[in-house]
Design a protein around this motif. Sequence first.
Motif, PDB file in Angstrom:
ATOM      1  N   ILE A   1     -56.653 -13.217  45.543  1.00 28.85           N
ATOM      2  CA  ILE A   1     -55.997 -14.115  46.483  1.00 28.85           C
ATOM      3  C   ILE A   1     -54.524 -14.263  46.115  1.00 28.85           C
ATOM      4  O   ILE A   1     -54.110 -13.917  45.002  1.00 28.85           O
ATOM      5  CB  ILE A   1     -56.663 -15.512  46.517  1.00 28.85           C
ATOM      6  N   ASN A   2     -53.756 -14.752  47.067  1.00 27.78           N
ATOM      7  CA  ASN A   2     -52.352 -15.090  46.829  1.00 27.78           C
ATOM      8  C   ASN A   2     -52.196 -16.588  46.640  1.00 27.78           C
ATOM      9  O   ASN A   2     -52.940 -17.371  47.238  1.00 27.78           O
ATOM     10  CB  ASN A   2     -51.477 -14.670  48.011  1.00 27.78           C
ATOM     11  N   SER A   3     -51.244 -16.969  45.817  1.00 29.12           N
ATOM     12  CA  SER A   3     -50.880 -18.376  45.693  1.00 29.12           C
ATOM     13  C   SER A   3     -49.361 -18.467  45.523  1.00 29.12           C
ATOM     14  O   SER A   3     -48.703 -17.469  45.204  1.00 29.12           O
ATOM     15  CB  SER A   3     -51.589 -19.038  44.510  1.00 29.12           C
ATOM     16  N   ASN A   4     -48.822 -19.659  45.768  1.00 32.39           N
ATOM     17  CA  ASN A   4     -47.384 -19.916  45.593  1.00 32.39           C
ATOM     18  C   ASN A   4     -46.514 -18.950  46.403  1.00 32.39           C
ATOM     19  O   ASN A   4     -45.446 -18.525  45.946  1.00 32.39           O
ATOM     20  CB  ASN A   4     -46.993 -19.828  44.112  1.00 32.39           C
TER      21      ASN A   4
ATOM     22  N   ILE B   1     -60.264 -13.739  41.018  1.00 38.53           N
ATOM     23  CA  ILE B   1     -61.383 -14.680  40.921  1.00 38.53           C
ATOM     24  C   ILE B   1     -62.675 -13.883  40.690  1.00 38.53           C
ATOM     25  O   ILE B   1     -62.920 -12.872  41.354  1.00 38.53           O
ATOM     26  CB  ILE B   1     -61.509 -15.521  42.204  1.00 38.53           C
ATOM     27  N   ILE B   2     -63.469 -14.350  39.751  1.00 40.29           N
ATOM     28  CA  ILE B   2     -64.768 -13.728  39.464  1.00 40.29           C
ATOM     29  C   ILE B   2     -65.852 -14.776  39.686  1.00 40.29           C
ATOM     30  O   ILE B   2     -65.766 -15.883  39.150  1.00 40.29           O
ATOM     31  CB  ILE B   2     -64.836 -13.192  38.021  1.00 40.29           C
ATOM     32  N   LYS B   3     -66.863 -14.409  40.487  1.00 41.36           N
ATOM     33  CA  LYS B   3     -67.976 -15.313  40.764  1.00 41.36           C
ATOM     34  C   LYS B   3     -69.306 -14.631  40.462  1.00 41.36           C
ATOM     35  O   LYS B   3     -69.415 -13.402  40.491  1.00 41.36           O
ATOM     36  CB  LYS B   3     -67.960 -15.749  42.240  1.00 41.36           C
ATOM     37  N   ASP B   4     -70.311 -15.459  40.176  1.00 41.89           N
ATOM     38  CA  ASP B   4     -71.667 -14.952  40.010  1.00 41.89           C
ATOM     39  C   ASP B   4     -72.163 -14.446  41.366  1.00 41.89           C
ATOM     40  O   ASP B   4     -72.105 -15.172  42.365  1.00 41.89           O
ATOM     41  CB  ASP B   4     -72.587 -16.055  39.477  1.00 41.89           C
ATOM     42  N   LYS B   5     -72.658 -13.218  41.399  1.00 40.85           N
ATOM     43  CA  LYS B   5     -73.053 -12.613  42.667  1.00 40.85           C
ATOM     44  C   LYS B   5     -74.270 -13.294  43.282  1.00 40.85           C
ATOM     45  O   LYS B   5     -74.431 -13.338  44.501  1.00 40.85           O
ATOM     46  CB  LYS B   5     -73.338 -11.126  42.466  1.00 40.85           C
ATOM     47  N   ASN B   6     -75.123 -13.860  42.460  1.00 36.88           N
ATOM     48  CA  ASN B   6     -76.355 -14.461  42.950  1.00 36.88           C
ATOM     49  C   ASN B   6     -76.179 -15.921  43.357  1.00 36.88           C
ATOM     50  O   ASN B   6     -76.697 -16.361  44.380  1.00 36.88           O
ATOM     51  CB  ASN B   6     -77.449 -14.346  41.890  1.00 36.88           C
ATOM     52  N   THR B   7     -75.403 -16.673  42.565  1.00 41.91           N
ATOM     53  CA  THR B   7     -75.256 -18.110  42.825  1.00 41.91           C
ATOM     54  C   THR B   7     -73.945 -18.459  43.504  1.00 41.91           C
ATOM     55  O   THR B   7     -73.771 -19.585  43.982  1.00 41.91           O
ATOM     56  CB  THR B   7     -75.354 -18.899  41.512  1.00 41.91           C
ATOM     57  N   ASN B   8     -72.997 -17.523  43.505  1.00 36.87           N
ATOM     58  CA  ASN B   8     -71.658 -17.737  44.049  1.00 36.87           C
ATOM     59  C   ASN B   8     -70.849 -18.756  43.240  1.00 36.87           C
ATOM     60  O   ASN B   8     -69.820 -19.246  43.705  1.00 36.87           O
ATOM     61  CB  ASN B   8     -71.718 -18.185  45.519  1.00 36.87           C
ATOM     62  N   GLU B   9     -71.302 -19.063  42.044  1.00 37.37           N
ATOM     63  CA  GLU B   9     -70.572 -20.006  41.188  1.00 37.37           C
ATOM     64  C   GLU B   9     -69.376 -19.319  40.536  1.00 37.37           C
ATOM     65  O   GLU B   9     -69.429 -18.145  40.168  1.00 37.37           O
ATOM     66  CB  GLU B   9     -71.505 -20.565  40.108  1.00 37.37           C
ATOM     67  N   MET B  10     -68.303 -20.089  40.397  1.00 40.05           N
ATOM     68  CA  MET B  10     -67.087 -19.581  39.797  1.00 40.05           C
ATOM     69  C   MET B  10     -67.294 -19.287  38.310  1.00 40.05           C
ATOM     70  O   MET B  10     -67.807 -20.120  37.563  1.00 40.05           O
ATOM     71  CB  MET B  10     -65.955 -20.597  39.957  1.00 40.05           C
ATOM     72  N   ILE B  11     -66.901 -18.093  37.895  1.00 40.79           N
ATOM     73  CA  ILE B  11     -66.922 -17.738  36.479  1.00 40.79           C
ATOM     74  C   ILE B  11     -65.527 -17.870  35.885  1.00 40.79           C
ATOM     75  O   ILE B  11     -65.341 -18.418  34.809  1.00 40.79           O
ATOM     76  CB  ILE B  11     -67.458 -16.302  36.288  1.00 40.79           C
ATOM     77  N   SER B  12     -64.534 -17.361  36.609  1.00 37.52           N
ATOM     78  CA  SER B  12     -63.153 -17.475  36.127  1.00 37.52           C
ATOM     79  C   SER B  12     -62.174 -17.311  37.274  1.00 37.52           C
ATOM     80  O   SER B  12     -62.487 -16.706  38.308  1.00 37.52           O
ATOM     81  CB  SER B  12     -62.856 -16.426  35.047  1.00 37.52           C
ATOM     82  N   SER B  13     -60.989 -17.861  37.087  1.00 34.71           N
ATOM     83  CA  SER B  13     -59.873 -17.693  38.011  1.00 34.71           C
ATOM     84  C   SER B  13     -58.618 -17.540  37.165  1.00 34.71           C
ATOM     85  O   SER B  13     -58.291 -18.424  36.373  1.00 34.71           O
ATOM     86  CB  SER B  13     -59.748 -18.908  38.939  1.00 34.71           C
ATOM     87  N   ARG B  14     -57.936 -16.405  37.335  1.00 35.10           N
ATOM     88  CA  ARG B  14     -56.815 -16.106  36.440  1.00 35.10           C
ATOM     89  C   ARG B  14     -55.656 -15.486  37.222  1.00 35.10           C
ATOM     90  O   ARG B  14     -55.845 -14.549  37.998  1.00 35.10           O
ATOM     91  CB  ARG B  14     -57.281 -15.142  35.346  1.00 35.10           C
ATOM     92  N   LYS B  15     -54.455 -16.015  36.993  1.00 35.09           N
ATOM     93  CA  LYS B  15     -53.274 -15.402  37.600  1.00 35.09           C
ATOM     94  C   LYS B  15     -52.964 -14.109  36.851  1.00 35.09           C
ATOM     95  O   LYS B  15     -52.811 -14.113  35.623  1.00 35.09           O
ATOM     96  CB  LYS B  15     -52.069 -16.341  37.545  1.00 35.09           C
ATOM     97  N   LEU B  16     -52.868 -13.022  37.601  1.00 33.65           N
ATOM     98  CA  LEU B  16     -52.586 -11.728  36.994  1.00 33.65           C
ATOM     99  C   LEU B  16     -51.091 -11.522  36.777  1.00 33.65           C
ATOM    100  O   LEU B  16     -50.661 -11.066  35.725  1.00 33.65           O
ATOM    101  CB  LEU B  16     -53.141 -10.602  37.867  1.00 33.65           C
ATOM    102  N   TYR B  17     -50.299 -11.865  37.797  1.00 35.82           N
ATOM    103  CA  TYR B  17     -48.856 -11.678  37.692  1.00 35.82           C
ATOM    104  C   TYR B  17     -48.160 -12.325  38.881  1.00 35.82           C
ATOM    105  O   TYR B  17     -48.810 -12.704  39.866  1.00 35.82           O
ATOM    106  CB  TYR B  17     -48.483 -10.191  37.621  1.00 35.82           C
ATOM    107  N   ASP B  18     -46.845 -12.449  38.769  1.00 34.98           N
ATOM    108  CA  ASP B  18     -45.989 -12.869  39.878  1.00 34.98           C
ATOM    109  C   ASP B  18     -45.234 -11.643  40.382  1.00 34.98           C
ATOM    110  O   ASP B  18     -44.771 -10.813  39.585  1.00 34.98           O
ATOM    111  CB  ASP B  18     -44.987 -13.937  39.429  1.00 34.98           C
ATOM    112  N   GLU B  19     -45.115 -11.529  41.691  1.00 29.43           N
ATOM    113  CA  GLU B  19     -44.435 -10.381  42.291  1.00 29.43           C
ATOM    114  C   GLU B  19     -43.242 -10.870  43.113  1.00 29.43           C
ATOM    115  O   GLU B  19     -43.345 -11.830  43.883  1.00 29.43           O
ATOM    116  CB  GLU B  19     -45.408  -9.622  43.198  1.00 29.43           C
ATOM    117  N   VAL B  20     -42.109 -10.201  42.929  1.00 26.97           N
ATOM    118  CA  VAL B  20     -40.896 -10.508  43.687  1.00 26.97           C
ATOM    119  C   VAL B  20     -40.391  -9.219  44.305  1.00 26.97           C
ATOM    120  O   VAL B  20     -40.214  -8.214  43.615  1.00 26.97           O
ATOM    121  CB  VAL B  20     -39.806 -11.118  42.782  1.00 26.97           C
TER     122      VAL B  20
END
Length: 273
Positions: free
Chosen positions: A215-218, A237-256
Amino acid sequence: MARKTLTQTLPFLRPIRVFQRNLFYQISMYFDKNKYSKNFGNLLGYEVCNAKTLMINENSGQDIIYQKNKVDNLKITSKTMNRVLIYPGEVFSFCYLAKNSKKYGKYKKGLILVNGKIVKEKGGGICHLSNLLYYLFLMSPLDIVERHGHKFKSFPNPDENSLEGIDATISSGWLDLKVKNNTNNIYQIVIDFDDDYMYAKILTNNNVNVKYSIINSNFKYIKKNNKIYENVSVVKIIKDKNTNEMISSRKLYDEVVEVRYKLPDSVKIEEEL
């Protein structure tokens, strides 16, 4: 004023320079101790991720024939890597595989960016495929080894709802898209087309218990020194495929990236302080 390169001063020398750089690049890959993916096989059984992209961009500001030529170029390049297998420890290289394109046809003139200007060259437009593959790689366990974003946006994206900051420009001999498989699973790239869209997915040989999304942010436009820049964060974003629960959310980088086309009057542009 920036000093001009020899090919800027004498443009007719560019094909010779491209051939030279490509040759040296391929030689360096032969000796760099990486094992590059080059084996193909039947479809693996489990899907990791998938995506599609509209191929014709009617907002390029150029003759539509170059968009149609791009579609033909994409189909040729895709044949060099469709169904390629990425085994554990192997590196996928876009340029390593795309060098075999002559087996499948002759490239037509498409649009590419050279020294900040749009020009027409044979094979133009295949970055559309590397963009799509890079998006898939971000939604997989594969590790990005090399990626280069475009420095300029010369026209809007063909897809109105497409994400920003996930492009990957290719220039044989200069810039590549590479990922490494540091897992114990085998991965496979699959590419397909219909009249309007190019589709791609990554398959694997073992069941996948998680799902990935980008996803995009900012997101914002900023005006600086009379130039407009697009600023965006890219988040995985990584989610459990069976429960759809969030496992992690991490910003990879900023792009300009500098925007070189006229934005709609309704778009908000911030002034850099």
